[in-house]
Structure formats: C-alpha cells, structure tokens
Design a protein around this motif. Structure first.
Motif, PDB file in Angstrom:
ATOM      1  N   LEU A 221      -0.425 -17.602  13.765  1.00 50.28           N
ATOM      2  CA  LEU A 221      -0.333 -17.103  14.265  1.00 50.28           C
ATOM      3  C   LEU A 221       0.680 -16.120  14.275  1.00 50.28           C
ATOM      4  O   LEU A 221       1.861 -15.839  14.763  1.00 50.28           O
ATOM      5  N   PRO A 222       0.938 -14.978  13.717  1.00 48.26           N
ATOM      6  CA  PRO A 222       1.079 -13.437  13.491  1.00 48.26           C
ATOM      7  C   PRO A 222       1.056 -12.879  14.652  1.00 48.26           C
ATOM      8  O   PRO A 222       0.266 -13.233  15.299  1.00 48.26           O
ATOM      9  N   LEU A 223       2.035 -12.327  14.832  1.00 47.50           N
ATOM     10  CA  LEU A 223       1.565 -11.388  16.142  1.00 47.50           C
ATOM     11  C   LEU A 223       0.357 -10.449  16.332  1.00 47.50           C
ATOM     12  O   LEU A 223      -0.383 -10.109  17.131  1.00 47.50           O
ATOM     13  N   ASP A 224       0.210  -9.744  15.352  1.00 46.43           N
ATOM     14  CA  ASP A 224      -0.879  -9.283  15.345  1.00 46.43           C
ATOM     15  C   ASP A 224      -1.681  -9.807  13.748  1.00 46.43           C
ATOM     16  O   ASP A 224      -0.685  -9.841  12.775  1.00 46.43           O
TER      17      ASP A 224
END
Lengths: 218, 597
Positions: free
Chosen positions: B378-381
């Motif tokens: 789950l990276p931010l973007d």
C-alpha cells in the motif's frame, strides 16, 4: 477441474500484478521517520506558530480555543471528508502509530473491520462517510449470483443474511427454500410437501408478490 | 563588502536582543547556573491533574526530587512558586500555593536544584556559559524522547565538549545526527493525557409497506459508540458499542403466517485496551472486541495480547469465546485460540505479510482448524494490493480431508494521476464444514461441492469537461452455473446548477435464476450543509426457470433522499422510495439522526 483453472488463473493474474506493482519505485511512499521511538508529538507541529495559546486553552492540551479552525486539506494535503471533518484530531493522530501508516490502509487503518475482511477494503463502495449508513445495496447485489428483483428488492437484509446487523453477509445459500422454509411449511393449498413440491420453486413462482404463487404453464 | 554585511548583521542581532541580559527560563537550556549552591532546571507545565496541582515535564532522571522549589512564569500574571510533591522518572507533580490561579499548559518555569544533584542523581556539571545569546537554545528536549535541544550536544554521538563546558548532562534517548536539533513541544504519554470521551450516538427508522394490504416491516434502532481515553490514568482506552432495536413484520391476512415483533439489545463491543502505543510495544485487550490484527475471526469475548517489535514486525495470541455472528451476538458454545505473526518490509508497513492460526471448539468438541494468510502492498499513490485467504485443515470425520481453500479475497487497484483508476477483484468462497451455528444450514452436497468464484474489473476516467466515465464488468462461476454483470456510467458535475451532479448508467446482469437489464438516472446537489438526491431506475427482468409465459417483468424505482449536517456534528437524513413492481407496489421510507462527539 474448472474451479482449479479459475483459481490458478486468478493467482497468475495477481502474481503478475504484484510483480508489476513492486518492480518500480515510482509511487509516493509513506514517510519513514522515527515516530515509533517516541519522538515528536502525535500531531506534527513543525509548521505551527510558537504561541501555544493561539490554538490551545484551558488546563489540557486537548482543549482548543473557541472558533478553532484548521484547513486540513491546505495544511496537510489530505482533505477530511464527511464525519471526519468534525472528528477530534486525536482520533487519528494518537499514540498507536504514525498516521500516514494507518491512512495508507484506508478505513481499516482506524476502523474495526466488522465484515471479517470478507468485503475488501473499498468501504465507500457501500458506506457514506457522513453517516456510515450503507447505500446502493441493490446495485451491489447485481454483482452476485442473486440480483434482487421483485419483492426481494424491498425485503430487509436480515431475512436472508442473519448476520447482516453485525456486518456478516456471507456465506449465504441462495436456493429458495434456504430462506422460505416457513413459507413452504405453510403452503397447504395445495399441500406442497404432499405433492413433492419442495425444490425448484422458480418453476411456478416469480418474486413479484409476497405470498401468492403465479402458477406457470406446466 | 563581506565585513560590512557581517557588522550590519551583528548590529541587528544586538537590537533584537531583549533588554535583560539574564536568561529567562524560556531561554535557558536544560540547566543554568544561578549561584554557587544551586542551578536551574528549565521545565514546562504539561497538564493540571487536579485542582491546585500541575504536572511538569521533568522528573527524577532530570534531577527533580520531592520538596524541590519550582517557579512558574505564567504569561498573564507574575511568578508562581510551587513545591514538587510527586516525582516519577520523567515527570513530576507540583503543588501550587492556595488560591493560585490556574496555570495554562505550556507555561514555562524553572526548578532550583542543589548543585550536588543533577540528572539521575549524578553531580551537576559546572555550567559557566550563563550569558549565551538569547535564542541560542530552546527548551531542553522532552524527557520522553523529544529531539535534542539547541546547542546541546549528544555525548552518545561522540561530540567533543566545547571549551569552557564539561560534558552536557542531557542524554537524549534515540536522537541521531540526521534529526533536527530544535524542538519546541513536549510529548505527552498516553497516561499523561486528560480523560477524554468521544464517539457517536445515532437512531434510525426504516419501514417497508406493501400496497393493498401487503406485508410490512418496520425496524427502529438506537445505538451509541463511546470511547473513553485514559479512563483510569494508565493510558488505556475503554470502548463501548451497542444498540437497542425493535423490529416488527406484519403479514397479509391470507398468508397463513403469524405477525412477528421483537425488541432486543445487542452489545457489539465492550473492551478495555492498554498498551500498543509507541511507548509500550505490548498491547492487551480484554472484553468483547474485534481483533485489530486478525478481524477474520470475528467478534470475540476474552483477551488478546500482541507485541510490536522495533522493526515493525508483530505477533500475538488470543483466547476467547466466539459469539454467534447474528443479530443477537449471543452464545458461549464456541471457544477458540489464535496466534499470528506479521512481517513488514520496514517501519512504514507499506508491504505486509501475515499468517495466523485459529483453533476453535464447539461445546468442547474440536471444530475448526483455520489458517489465515494476509498480504498487502500500500504505497500512498499508485498500486493498492490486498489479499486474504482462509485455509481449513480438515481431518477426522470431515467430508473433505487435508487443506482446502475455503475463502479468498484479493484486489489490485491502480490510480493514475488522481484522475483515472482501475481495480481488479477476485473472490473465492466455499461453505466451511462447521459445528458452529454460523450461517443458514446447508446440505452436505453444498459443503462438498459448493463453490463460488467471482472476478470483477472496475475503472473510472475523467474525460472532457470534468465528466467522469465509470464502468465495471464482472463474471461469476459456481458448481453449476455461471453469469456476470456489466455497468457503464457517466457523471457530470455542475450540470445546470452549481454543486449539482447528474449521473446516468446502463446495466445488465445474469444471475442464477434471472437475467436483467436496465438504466438509471440520478440528479443530486450539495448546497452548503444540505445534500439531496433524486433517482429513477427501470429494470427489465427475465426469470429463466419459470415454466409459464409470464417469465418477464418490468419494475421501476423512484427514490429521493436528503441529508443535512451541522458543524456541531449532527447528521439528519430522510429517504423515501417507491417501487412499482409487476403485481405489487412497495413504499420504503425512513430517517436517521446521528451525532458525533
């Protein structure tokens, strides 16, 4: 065999996606910092004015001055939507962990997952952020084997999902008699049990009237 | 030229200096010399635990002891003297003189300590630089781990003492050279926070009325979720979540069914949780709770312990009764033990793998051996990857034998520049063989062969004029049949009126017993705190198993909703819907009122 092929295909697709997703570093990542070592306040104050009294009052840090306003979207780059707009800062910024880590998990970062992980992470597909009441159930149901038509579209969820009030919807058997056992037992004219009418209800009934059969041609 | 600029800068800095040459407590660092016999320890007020007392951010490890004199300097009045009455390692409680006005948090002050006593009881170092320039240092770092202050060095970092100084007494835990030197705020520990109460309360009413004396249902609910932080002074959290509701169903007279009504209270959550913070790696939860790490188990009545290690990995265990997951959440026939381990790539927890095991018993008899495997990235973007799998270990008298994938859910999403997104989902579900009363009874055949696989691809894209195009296509397959769904929608904002939304969609689905196709149009508008929506949908159904000629029907839905929110946290909503069906028409109506606090 066909089931195994589908599962195998799904796993293959996901393996390809995972490889694709993790092969590059072009995404914006969560900030790495030493928050867990106990450094800094739970709310980053780095850019705030030095005069505490501009925001805080009273005998506790949690009490903010009357008329306190904070433009979270402008200051933090993250808009607060729905009920989050009125939530206490400490509900998200607290001692449990860096807020970026939890927000990256979406709703599940802060909220209990009453659905036991069965419905995925896209909570806003069904819930509004304002009141959290579910919306669009009929539309979502069309994605299942059992689109809600006729009176099923106006039946309380619990009639078929005993755990719906606590967020559990699956597994749910979908044969007519799974939910209509009482109707079957009460069907004495004609006597369904006597005649052996105990399955394939859809041959004679359509779900457009509560308690009467629309008999088919056969 | 360079010398001229330097002289000008020096002159300006002298003008900016306050008239007093004596450093105030605010200017002072962790310690300042006063006279031959004492030295000053700068401190701040962090809270007022009770009337006549304040807590300060210095404690035994800074050299404070019971009986020490403290001078506080509130902004609104003159100096207030107090006496240290309680001392803990990193904080102390100071008694104020009778009649003293309340002291605001953040108020600075100093404690006068004997020179022979310093941090941790060691002799205080001689501090000679009492006339350092104002502003050269800010506060000393918070004792619970704030960053290092001002010009104070960190002996652990191997810095040589400056000329005229002995070793600095401040030992800042955890500070490393890449971190900022200045910090102006104290860190409160959970046990030092004020007791706070937050949550929400709500009520709702939903009704369904069949026209021409048909069946009717009503459902009234009132509930609350209350969270009390630090209720007993130990930094824990007490959570209550429950609701009372009343339901009634009235059947038409020719249905040969008895009307039903019931009222009940359901306790969803009631637990006390302490630890699990950055100051305490162990967390213990007692009561009725949902596991944070393994919610797949469901609601549990018992206790759970977990530990987060420094590298972010974690593990835990629980022992609890498992109430039946229905409208009552009652029952003590099921009991289970669970254990899990969570691996994360680094402290950001962007990538996580987790494995858990849950062993449950029904009325004392072994019921389920379940492995739960989870992963996320789950990276931010960009990408969002989630996956969970339930794997049952069957043995003994079970229909199946060995390991079986009972349930799995996975999704892979991708956002593109915030304007487009794509999401692929996959679900697999079978009926587990349980003694536990967890769902409607199904036959042995379904348990042995029943399986459902679903896959869906959904996406949206912003097109010209700010309009948004969205679409979804899905397929499903079970042990006998297959089908799917399709929807294509267009949303236009600012249509005719500012803040308005126009949504159009066409859809189709192939279910197990019926097929349908239809279209929908929705118009809504948000104006200030009020939102309203109007919605019309037409749907044509075909019933595939029906032997007669009347195997198709058209139904219409018209729905209106409005919701208002207030700045004080209230939300009030109303809705009404009419379904014009083939034979019987139905009216649905209800409201909800809630308030967050």
């Amino acid at each position: 065999m066909q089931r195994n092929r589908i599962i195998g295909l799904a796993l293959l697709v996901y393996a390809a996606l995972v490889a694709c997703a993790t092969s590059g570093e072009d995404w914006r990542t969560i900030e790495r910092h030493r928050w867990w070592a106990g450094l800094g306040p739970v709310l980053p104050h780095d850019t705030f004015p030095a005069d505490c009294a501009l925001c805080h009052e009273g005998l506790g840090w949690s009490t903010l001055v009357e008329g306190f306003e904070f433009d979270h979207a402008a200051e933090a780059g993250v808009p607060l939507l729905g009920a989050h707009e009125h939530a206490s800062c400490l509900r998200c910024h607290n001692d449990r962990g860096p807020v970026e880590t939890f927000t990256a998990r979406g709703c599940a970062g802060c909220h209990d997952d009453v659905h036991r992980g069965q419905l995925g992470g896209a909570c806003t597909d069904c819930h509004s952020e304002q009141s959290w009441r579910p919306v669009g159930q009929l539309e979502m149901h069309r994605r299942t084997r059992f689109p809600l038509t006729g009176v099923h579209a106006s039946t309380s969820c619990r009639s078929c999902h005993p755990g719906s009030e606590v967020g559990i919807f699956a597994p749910t058997p979908i044969e007519c008699v799974d939910c209509h056992q009482a109707d079957l037992a009460a069907a004495t004219n004609p006597d369904h049990f006597l005649l052996g009418y105990v399955d394939r209800c859809d041959r004679c009934h359509v779900p457009f009237i509560w308690n009467r059969a629309e008999v088919g041609g056969d | 030229m360079y010398e001229l600029v330097l002289c000008l800068g020096l002159a300006l800095s002298v003008q900016d200096a306050p008239p007093s040459a004596t450093p105030s407590p605010a200017q002072g660092g962790g310690g300042g010399a006063t006279d031959e016999g004492t030295w000053q320890l700068a401190l701040r007020v962090t809270s007022a635990p009770r009337e006549g007392f304040v807590a300060v951010d210095r404690g035994a490890r800074d050299g404070l002891a019971v009986g020490d004199m403290v001078v506080l300097s509130p902004r609104s009045s003159g100096a207030v003297e107090g006496v240290v009455r309680e001392v803990q390692e990193d904080r102390a409680t100071v008694e104020l003189p009778t009649g003293a006005r309340p002291i605001a948090n953040g108020t600075r002050g100093v404690a006068r300590l004997p020179r022979g006593r310093a941090r941790g009881g060691t002799p205080a170092p001689p501090v000679t630089d009492v006339n350092r320039a104002p502003g050269a240092e800010q506060d000393t770092p918070p004792s619970d781990g704030g960053v290092a202050a001002g010009a104070q060095g960190d002996p652990a970092a191997g810095r040589e003492p400056q000329a005229g100084h002995a070793d600095w007494p401040n030992l800042d835990e955890g500070w490393t050279p890449e971190q900022p030197l200045l910090s102006s705020i104290s860190v409160l520990r959970p046990e030092g926070r004020e007791r706070r109460l937050s949550g929400r309360a709500w009520t709702s009413f939903d009704s369904i009325f069949g026209a021409d004396g048909g069946r009717s249902d009503t459902f009234f609910r009132v509930g609350t979720e209350v969270i009390v932080e630090n209720p007993f002074g130990g930094g824990g959290e007490l959570v209550f979540d429950g609701e009372a509701n009343s339901r009634s169903t009235n059947y038409p007279s020719d249905a040969n069914l008895d009307d039903q009504s019931e009222a009940k209270f359901r306790l969803d959550r009631l637990y006390y949780e302490f630890g699990g913070t950055r100051f305490d790696s162990d967390r213990l939860t007692v009561g009725r709770f949902l596991s944070r790490d393994l919610p797949e188990i469901g609601v549990q009545d018992g206790l759970e312990w977990s530990r987060r290690m420094d590298n972010g990995h974690g593990f835990g265990a629980s022992a609890a009764f498992l109430p039946v997951l229905d409208a009552e959440l009652d029952g003590a026939s099921d009991f289970g033990f669970a254990g899990w381990y969570r691996w994360v790539r680094d402290e950001r927890e962007e990538t996580m793998l987790s494995a858990g095991y849950h062993m449950s018993f029904h009325d004392g008899e072994s019921d389920r051996d379940l492995f739960i495997l989870k992963a996320h990235h789950l990276p931010l973007d960009g990408w969002t990857l989630l996956g969970t799998a339930w794997v049952d270990l069957h043995s003994g008298d079970d229909i199946d034998d060995g390991l079986a994938l009972t349930e799995a859910h996975a999704s892979a999403g991708r956002r593109f520049d915030g304007a487009h997104d794509l999401r692929l989902t996959y679900d697999h579900r079978e009926y587990p063989e349980l003694l536990r009363d967890e769902f409607e009874t199904v036959g042995v055949e379904s348990i042995a062969d029943g399986a459902l696989d679903r896959m869906g691809l959904a996406g949206s894209a912003t097109i010209v004029g700010g309009r948004r195009l969205s679409g979804r296509v899905g397929v499903w397959s079970d042990e006998n049949d297959g089908g799917g769904d399709f929807e294509l929608g267009l949303e236009s904002r600012g249509f005719l009126l500012a803040g308005s939304r126009l949504r159009l969609a066409v859809f189709a689905a192939q279910g197990k017993f019926s097929a349908l196709r239809g279209a929908r149009i929705g118009l809504g508008r948000t104006e200030g705190s009020v939102d309203w929506q109007l919605y019309y949908e037409v749907q044509a159904d075909t019933f595939e198993g029906f032997d007669g000629l009347n195997d198709d029907a058209v139904q219409h839905r018209v729905r209106a909703t409005t919701e208002r929110t207030t700045r004080s946290g209230w939300v009030i909503g109303l809705y009404g819907e009419v379904q014009l069906q083939d034979i019987e028409d139905v009216l649905l109506a209800g409201f909800h009122v809630g308030r967050s606090f």
